[in-house]
Motif scaffolding. Structure first.
Motif, PDB file in Angstrom:
ATOM      1  N   ALA A 139       0.883  -1.109   0.216  1.00  0.00           N
ATOM      2  CA  ALA A 139      -0.177  -0.114   0.164  1.00  0.00           C
ATOM      3  C   ALA A 139       1.022   1.302   0.003  1.00  0.00           C
ATOM      4  CB  ALA A 139      -0.965   0.054   1.231  1.00  0.00           C
ATOM      5  N   LEU A 140       1.936   1.498   0.764  1.00  0.00           N
ATOM      6  CA  LEU A 140       2.952   2.367   0.888  1.00  0.00           C
ATOM      7  C   LEU A 140       3.522   2.782  -0.348  1.00  0.00           C
ATOM      8  CD1 LEU A 140       4.226   1.909   4.405  1.00  0.00           C
ATOM      9  CD2 LEU A 140       2.976   4.004   3.487  1.00  0.00           C
ATOM     10  N   ASP A 141       4.011   1.559  -0.858  1.00  0.00           N
ATOM     11  CA  ASP A 141       4.810   1.567  -2.212  1.00  0.00           C
ATOM     12  C   ASP A 141       3.934   2.182  -3.492  1.00  0.00           C
ATOM     13  OD1 ASP A 141       7.175   0.728  -0.918  1.00  0.00           O
ATOM     14  OD2 ASP A 141       6.985  -1.471  -1.930  1.00  0.00           O
ATOM     15  N   PHE A 142       2.791   1.616  -3.664  1.00  0.00           N
ATOM     16  CA  PHE A 142       2.026   1.901  -4.792  1.00  0.00           C
ATOM     17  C   PHE A 142       1.252   3.376  -4.353  1.00  0.00           C
ATOM     18  CE2 PHE A 142       0.837  -2.611  -5.298  1.00  0.00           C
ATOM     19  CZ  PHE A 142       1.041  -2.582  -6.448  1.00  0.00           C
ATOM     20  N   ALA A 143       1.174   3.986  -3.208  1.00  0.00           N
ATOM     21  CA  ALA A 143       0.548   5.230  -2.932  1.00  0.00           C
ATOM     22  C   ALA A 143       1.766   6.180  -3.376  1.00  0.00           C
ATOM     23  CB  ALA A 143       0.236   5.379  -1.301  1.00  0.00           C
ATOM     24  N   ALA A 144       2.940   5.784  -2.826  1.00  0.00           N
ATOM     25  CA  ALA A 144       4.230   6.814  -2.908  1.00  0.00           C
ATOM     26  C   ALA A 144       4.148   6.986  -4.790  1.00  0.00           C
ATOM     27  CB  ALA A 144       5.378   5.969  -2.630  1.00  0.00           C
ATOM     28  N   SER A 145       4.070   5.922  -5.452  1.00  0.00           N
ATOM     29  CA  SER A 145       4.158   6.204  -6.897  1.00  0.00           C
ATOM     30  C   SER A 145       2.985   6.874  -7.445  1.00  0.00           C
ATOM     31  CB  SER A 145       4.143   4.662  -7.541  1.00  0.00           C
ATOM     32  OG  SER A 145       4.201   5.047  -9.097  1.00  0.00           O
ATOM     33  N   LEU A 146       1.706   6.781  -7.234  1.00  0.00           N
ATOM     34  CA  LEU A 146       0.588   7.525  -7.418  1.00  0.00           C
ATOM     35  C   LEU A 146      -0.004   8.694  -6.919  1.00  0.00           C
ATOM     36  CD1 LEU A 146      -1.584   3.996  -7.544  1.00  0.00           C
ATOM     37  CD2 LEU A 146      -0.579   5.275  -9.630  1.00  0.00           C
ATOM     38  N   LEU A 147       0.348   8.984  -5.604  1.00  0.00           N
ATOM     39  CA  LEU A 147      -0.091   9.783  -4.938  1.00  0.00           C
ATOM     40  C   LEU A 147       1.198  10.609  -4.083  1.00  0.00           C
ATOM     41  CD1 LEU A 147      -2.808   7.940  -2.644  1.00  0.00           C
ATOM     42  CD2 LEU A 147      -3.337   9.641  -4.504  1.00  0.00           C
ATOM     43  N   GLY A 148       2.219  10.301  -4.382  1.00  0.00           N
ATOM     44  CA  GLY A 148       3.434  11.161  -3.899  1.00  0.00           C
ATOM     45  C   GLY A 148       3.672  11.266  -2.390  1.00  0.00           C
ATOM     46  N   THR A 149       2.960  10.178  -1.736  1.00  0.00           N
ATOM     47  CA  THR A 149       3.086  10.076  -0.346  1.00  0.00           C
ATOM     48  C   THR A 149       4.468   9.307   0.243  1.00  0.00           C
ATOM     49  OG1 THR A 149       1.772   8.172  -0.382  1.00  0.00           O
ATOM     50  CG2 THR A 149       0.598   9.895   0.223  1.00  0.00           C
ATOM     51  N   PRO A 150       4.775   9.438   1.355  1.00  0.00           N
ATOM     52  CA  PRO A 150       6.123   8.833   1.743  1.00  0.00           C
ATOM     53  C   PRO A 150       6.228   7.419   1.663  1.00  0.00           C
ATOM     54  CG  PRO A 150       5.322  10.507   3.597  1.00  0.00           C
ATOM     55  CD  PRO A 150       4.311  10.296   2.388  1.00  0.00           C
ATOM     56  N   LEU A 151       7.381   6.942   1.711  1.00  0.00           N
ATOM     57  CA  LEU A 151       7.541   5.410   1.554  1.00  0.00           C
ATOM     58  C   LEU A 151       7.359   4.721   2.917  1.00  0.00           C
ATOM     59  CD1 LEU A 151      10.184   4.917  -1.202  1.00  0.00           C
ATOM     60  CD2 LEU A 151       7.862   3.884  -1.220  1.00  0.00           C
ATOM     61  N   ARG A 152       7.476   5.417   4.016  1.00  0.00           N
ATOM     62  CA  ARG A 152       7.220   4.702   5.342  1.00  0.00           C
ATOM     63  C   ARG A 152       6.414   5.826   6.264  1.00  0.00           C
ATOM     64  NH1 ARG A 152      13.518   3.526   7.139  1.00  0.00           N
ATOM     65  NH2 ARG A 152      14.173   2.215   5.576  1.00  0.00           N
ATOM     66  N   CYS A 153       5.638   4.892   7.046  1.00  0.00           N
ATOM     67  CA  CYS A 153       4.564   5.656   7.813  1.00  0.00           C
ATOM     68  C   CYS A 153       5.409   5.644   9.383  1.00  0.00           C
ATOM     69  CB  CYS A 153       3.209   5.138   7.885  1.00  0.00           C
ATOM     70  SG  CYS A 153       3.431   3.100   8.477  1.00  0.00           S
ATOM     71  N   HIS A 154       4.655   6.451   9.997  1.00  0.00           N
ATOM     72  CA  HIS A 154       5.298   6.508  11.278  1.00  0.00           C
ATOM     73  C   HIS A 154       4.269   5.861  12.366  1.00  0.00           C
ATOM     74  CE1 HIS A 154       7.442  10.553  10.227  1.00  0.00           C
ATOM     75  NE2 HIS A 154       8.411   9.484   9.888  1.00  0.00           N
ATOM     76  N   ALA A 155       2.945   5.750  11.882  1.00  0.00           N
ATOM     77  CA  ALA A 155       1.934   5.210  12.729  1.00  0.00           C
ATOM     78  C   ALA A 155       1.054   4.388  11.789  1.00  0.00           C
ATOM     79  CB  ALA A 155       1.104   6.092  13.862  1.00  0.00           C
ATOM     80  N   MET A 156       0.387   3.278  12.418  1.00  0.00           N
ATOM     81  CA  MET A 156      -0.698   2.233  11.844  1.00  0.00           C
ATOM     82  C   MET A 156      -1.925   2.471  12.611  1.00  0.00           C
ATOM     83  SD  MET A 156       1.586  -0.617  10.159  1.00  0.00           S
ATOM     84  CE  MET A 156       2.424  -0.808  11.724  1.00  0.00           C
ATOM     85  N   GLU A 157      -2.975   2.859  12.068  1.00  0.00           N
ATOM     86  CA  GLU A 157      -4.106   3.104  12.843  1.00  0.00           C
ATOM     87  C   GLU A 157      -5.450   1.893  12.302  1.00  0.00           C
ATOM     88  OE1 GLU A 157      -3.373   7.763  13.594  1.00  0.00           O
ATOM     89  OE2 GLU A 157      -5.150   7.143  12.250  1.00  0.00           O
ATOM     90  N   ALA A 158      -6.237   1.616  13.362  1.00  0.00           N
ATOM     91  CA  ALA A 158      -7.396   0.908  12.869  1.00  0.00           C
ATOM     92  C   ALA A 158      -7.019  -0.201  11.819  1.00  0.00           C
ATOM     93  CB  ALA A 158      -8.498   1.677  12.297  1.00  0.00           C
ATOM     94  N   LEU A 159      -5.983  -0.880  12.115  1.00  0.00           N
ATOM     95  CA  LEU A 159      -5.455  -1.861  11.218  1.00  0.00           C
ATOM     96  C   LEU A 159      -6.500  -3.054  11.428  1.00  0.00           C
ATOM     97  CD1 LEU A 159      -1.727  -2.230  11.126  1.00  0.00           C
ATOM     98  CD2 LEU A 159      -3.264  -1.342   9.389  1.00  0.00           C
ATOM     99  N   LYS A 160      -6.936  -3.866  10.392  1.00  0.00           N
ATOM    100  CA  LYS A 160      -7.951  -5.001  10.261  1.00  0.00           C
ATOM    101  C   LYS A 160      -7.640  -5.969   9.306  1.00  0.00           C
ATOM    102  CE  LYS A 160     -12.136  -2.310  11.587  1.00  0.00           C
ATOM    103  NZ  LYS A 160     -13.263  -2.040  11.428  1.00  0.00           N
ATOM    104  N   PHE A 161      -6.965  -6.993   9.804  1.00  0.00           N
ATOM    105  CA  PHE A 161      -7.034  -8.252   8.849  1.00  0.00           C
ATOM    106  C   PHE A 161      -7.889  -9.084   9.070  1.00  0.00           C
ATOM    107  CE2 PHE A 161      -2.862  -6.128   9.865  1.00  0.00           C
ATOM    108  CZ  PHE A 161      -2.544  -6.049   8.321  1.00  0.00           C
ATOM    109  N   GLN A 162      -8.993  -9.278   8.149  1.00  0.00           N
ATOM    110  CA  GLN A 162     -10.223  -9.967   8.326  1.00  0.00           C
ATOM    111  C   GLN A 162     -10.320 -11.221   7.721  1.00  0.00           C
ATOM    112  OE1 GLN A 162     -11.871  -6.104   6.773  1.00  0.00           O
ATOM    113  NE2 GLN A 162     -13.478  -6.441   8.017  1.00  0.00           N
TER     114      GLN A 162
END
Length: 211
Positions: free
Chosen positions: A144-167
Motif C-alpha cells: 500500500a505504501l509503495d503504490f501510494a508513493a508512486s501514485l499519490l506522492g506520499t512517503p514510503l514509510r509511515c510513522h503510525a498505523m491506525e485501525a488495522l484490520k486483517f479480516q
C-alpha cells in the motif's frame, strides 16, 4: 552436458495440476521448469505449501526417467509470454518475486483502485507459512505504501498505523482490489484490500507533518 528437457516439459503438462510447462536452465547444468498451475494446482499449493507441491512435481519428472539434479521451479497462474530460450533461463535464474503488478488501475475523485492478483511464487510464502501460504500483513502494508508513493506522492514509510484490520487471508492466486485515499490535511493514507464481498484488510497509515 545439458540434458534434452523437452520430454520432461511434455510430461509435466500431463500432470493434473499443470496447464502449461516450459523447461530450461537456471545455470550451468541446473535444470528448471516454468509452470502455469491450473485451479487444482493452485488449490494444492494453498493446502500443502510450495515445498510439497514441487516435491510432487519433481517425483513426477523422476518417474518419467529424469535422473539429474533437482529442478528449479517457478510457479505462475498464467504462463509468461516467452519468445526465446534465453528468456526462460532468465526467469529460472531470477529470485522469487517480492511484489505484484496491477492488472488494472483507476482513479476517481482522488481514490485509486488497483486490481491485483497475488503471485503464486512470492518469496514470503515458503516461510509464512510452509504448509499454508498466507500473504503477511506487513507485506500488505508495504505494498500500500509503495503504490501510494508512486501514485499519490506520499512517503514510503509511515510513522503510525491506525485501525488495522486483517479480516480474511490472502492466499496465492487470490484477486484483490487495493483502494488508496490520501488525506493530506491529516497526513494519512487510507487503504483497503477487497474483492467483491470479501474484505481482506484495511487501515490508516499516518506520518508526521514534519520530516
Amino acid at each position: 552436458m545439458s540434458v534434452n528437457l523437452a520430454p520432461f516439459a511434455t510430461q509435466l503438462c500431463a500432470h493434473p495440476w499443470v496447464d502449461d510447462a516450459c523447461c530450461g536452465y537456471a545455470g550451468v547444468d541446473i535444470p528448471g521448469a516454468l509452470l502455469a498451475l491450473n485451479d487444482e494446482g493452485i488449490d494444492a499449493l494453498c493446502r500443502q505449501g510450495r515445498q510439497r507441491v514441487v516435491d510432487t512435481l519433481q517425483a513426477h519428472v523422476n518417474a518419467a526417467g529424469y535422473t539429474g539434479s533437482p529442478f528449479v521451479w517457478r510457479l505462475f497462474d498464467t504462463m509468461p509470454t516467452l519468445v526465446s530460450p534465453q528468456q526462460v533461463d532468465a526467469l529460472l535464474h531470477a529470485p522469487l518475486p517480492r511484489d505484484t503488478l496491477p492488472l488494472d488501475e483507476q482513479q476517481h475523485d482522488g481514490v485509486w483502485t488497483l486490481a491485483l492478483r497475488i503471485p503464486l511464487d512470492l518469496i514470503y510464502f515458503p516461510g509464512h507459512f510452509p504448509q499454508a501460504p498466507v500473504l503477511p500483513g506487513a507485506v500488505q502494508v508495504a505494498w500500500a505504501l509503495d503504490f501510494a508513493a508512486s501514485l499519490l506522492g506520499t512517503p514510503l514509510r509511515c510513522h503510525a498505523m491506525e485501525a488495522l484490520k486483517f479480516q480474511q487471508l490472502l492466499r496465492p492466486g487470490d484477486r484483490a482490489d487495493l483502494t488508496l485515499r490520501h488525506d493530506p490535511i491529516r497526513h494519512k493514507l487510507h487503504f483497503a484490500y477487497r474483492y467483491g464481498d470479501k474484505a481482506y484488510s484495511s487501515g490508516r497509515l499516518a506520518w508526521s507533518a514534519v520530516g
